[in-house]
Write an enzyme that holds these catalytic residues in place. Structure first.
Site, PDB file in Angstrom:
ATOM      1  N   LEU A 130       0.822  -1.208   0.000  1.00  0.00           N
ATOM      2  CA  LEU A 130       0.000   0.000   0.000  1.00  0.00           C
ATOM      3  C   LEU A 130       0.862   1.268   0.000  1.00  0.00           C
ATOM      4  CD1 LEU A 130      -2.974   1.074   0.263  1.00  0.00           C
ATOM      5  CD2 LEU A 130      -2.613   1.067   2.745  1.00  0.00           C
ATOM      6  N   SER A 163       6.308  -4.857   3.991  1.00  0.00           N
ATOM      7  CA  SER A 163       6.667  -6.016   4.802  1.00  0.00           C
ATOM      8  C   SER A 163       6.606  -7.289   3.968  1.00  0.00           C
ATOM      9  CB  SER A 163       5.725  -6.141   6.002  1.00  0.00           C
ATOM     10  OG  SER A 163       5.875  -5.042   6.869  1.00  0.00           O
ATOM     11  N   ILE A 341      14.300  -0.521  34.825  1.00  0.00           N
ATOM     12  CA  ILE A 341      14.398  -1.393  35.997  1.00  0.00           C
ATOM     13  C   ILE A 341      15.491  -2.444  35.820  1.00  0.00           C
ATOM     14  CG2 ILE A 341      13.143  -3.179  37.290  1.00  0.00           C
ATOM     15  CD1 ILE A 341      10.616  -1.419  36.934  1.00  0.00           C
ATOM     16  N   GLU A 367       0.662   0.773   9.664  1.00  0.00           N
ATOM     17  CA  GLU A 367      -0.807   0.639   9.630  1.00  0.00           C
ATOM     18  C   GLU A 367      -1.495   1.849  10.288  1.00  0.00           C
ATOM     19  OE1 GLU A 367      -2.700  -3.135  10.256  1.00  0.00           O
ATOM     20  OE2 GLU A 367      -0.815  -4.189   9.851  1.00  0.00           O
TER      21      GLU A 367
END
Length: 383
Positions: A130, A163, A341, A367
């Site tokens: 797209l 992709s 952390i 997207e």
């Protein structure tokens, strides 16, 4: 151990709970030992593994199965679970669905019969083409041309950030056919990778390696039978596919966030600081509380959107946009806390938390970028 209590929420049926449990067991046994150094080979391997486990039937539905349809809750549960185990496993499953979604929703019987069994069996890798260099989120601005020439269409132009580019066996390509200006002049086509005039112009490399490419079409001739739907239906087809799969991007982000929280819980229980477990520090407890809250809020938005779509809603653009925006943005926050952390280990190459930090960033872009989701939400709300 990831939290599973959300499966008792009323969004799910027993078949979804059974699916989640079965996939978790399968993934624990089969999604390991993946060599990420060669992403092309890794994705081909993962597609084969997913096919052998019969998971791809959820991504490419069988038209001969009466009542079969893309079940968004199942797609989301699968993506969430696979993302907890391995980012490329999630990617490989998702692209089989997204890449063939236009065929599942709008393909002719011949198109479905030809391609969907190959997608389910892993014999064909799918791609959704797209995006273009000048039209990412602005789909109506697509410039790739498809001109009718007798019984054929001739394609000229480019696609980028595709992709599975370079490993796909076929591409669902959106091109300008000119029935009307803007969005109403687009159409959708199935383009086999071996067709003359099609080439991989460039392989694209990102912080979290995936098979991505820029595609070039030079007098690329395809048969008119490759058209999905009618001429001018391209924008509707693209938006319909994204309406199904956008919620699943949010689910993948949720899976990444759950893994980050799991790793953090282990870390704060085992790591000692000033003679006591790290978890005894109130600041650390505050971080864990924030992470848990963000994850539950994300899950509620994800599975609301999925449930609505499965319940028959024609469009869930607002709900899917909310799910994608919140889940991807807050997964980034959750994972950043996990890195903090973990200290030095959090930025050590090869550590799971470091890989999650790289994986999550692209989900806020593809997207529909986060800023575009805000536009969708605002317009839907004003309407």
């Amino acid at each position: 151990m990831a939290d599973k209590t959300y499966l008792d929420w009323p969004f799910f049926e027993d078949r979804h709970r059974e699916l989640a449990a079965k996939l978790d067991d399968w993934a624990a046994a089969n999604i390991k030992g993946i060599n990420h150094e060669d992403v092309d080979a890794a994705c081909r391997d993962l597609v084969a593994r997913l096919a052998s486990g019969d998971w791809l039937r959820h991504a490419a539905v069988d038209p001969d199965d009466a009542g079969s349809k893309l079940d968004v809750r199942s797609l989301c549960l699968i993506r969430e679970t696979l993302a907890r185990y391995d980012g490329l496993a999630d990617f490989s499953f998702a692209m089989q669905g997204l890449g063939s979604g236009a065929i599942s929703l709008f393909g002719t019987n011949d198109q479905k019969d030809n391609w969907l069994p190959k997608v389910r069996s892993g014999k064909a890798i799918a791609a959704f083409a797209l995006t273009e260099p000048q039209s990412g989120s602005d789909v109506a601005n697509i410039a790739l041309e498809a001109k009718r020439d007798g019984d054929d269409f001739v394609l000229n132009g480019e696609k980028t950030w595709i992709s599975n580019g370079g490993i796909a066996d076929f591409y669902c390509v959106f091109a300008r056919t000119g029935e009307a200006p803007g969005a109403k002049g687009l159409s959708a086509f199935i383009v086999p990778a071996n067709v003359s005039g099609f080439e991989i112009a460039e392989r694209l490399h990102t912080i979290a390696p995936h098979p991505l490419a820029r595609l070039k079409f030079t007098d690329c001739r395809i048969q008119a039978s490759a058209l999905m739907g009618k001429g001018g239906d391209g924008f509707k087809i693209a938006m319909s596919v994204l309406d199904v799969f956008r919620s699943t991007v949010a689910a993948a982000a949720l899976g990444f966030a759950r893994r980050a929280l799991d790793e953090t819980i282990t870390r704060v229980q085992e790591r000692e600081l000033f003679g006591a477990p790290l978890f005894d520090l109130q600041m650390v407890q505050g971080h864990v509380a924030d992470m848990a809250l963000d994850i539950d809020a994300s899950a509620l938005l994800v599975y609301r959107a999925a449930w609505l779509k499965d319940s028959g809603a024609a469009r869930v653009s607002r709900e899917a946009a909310m799910a994608k925006l919140y889940s991807t943005d807050h997964a980034q926050t959750v994972i950043d806390k996990a890195v903090q952390i973990h200290g030095g280990d959090g930025v050590r190459s090869g550590h799971i938390v470091e890989s999650l930090y790289r994986e999550i960033r692209a989900l806020r872009i593809y997207e529909g970028a986060s800023d575009v989701q805000k536009i969708i939400i605002a317009r839907q709300t004003l309407a």
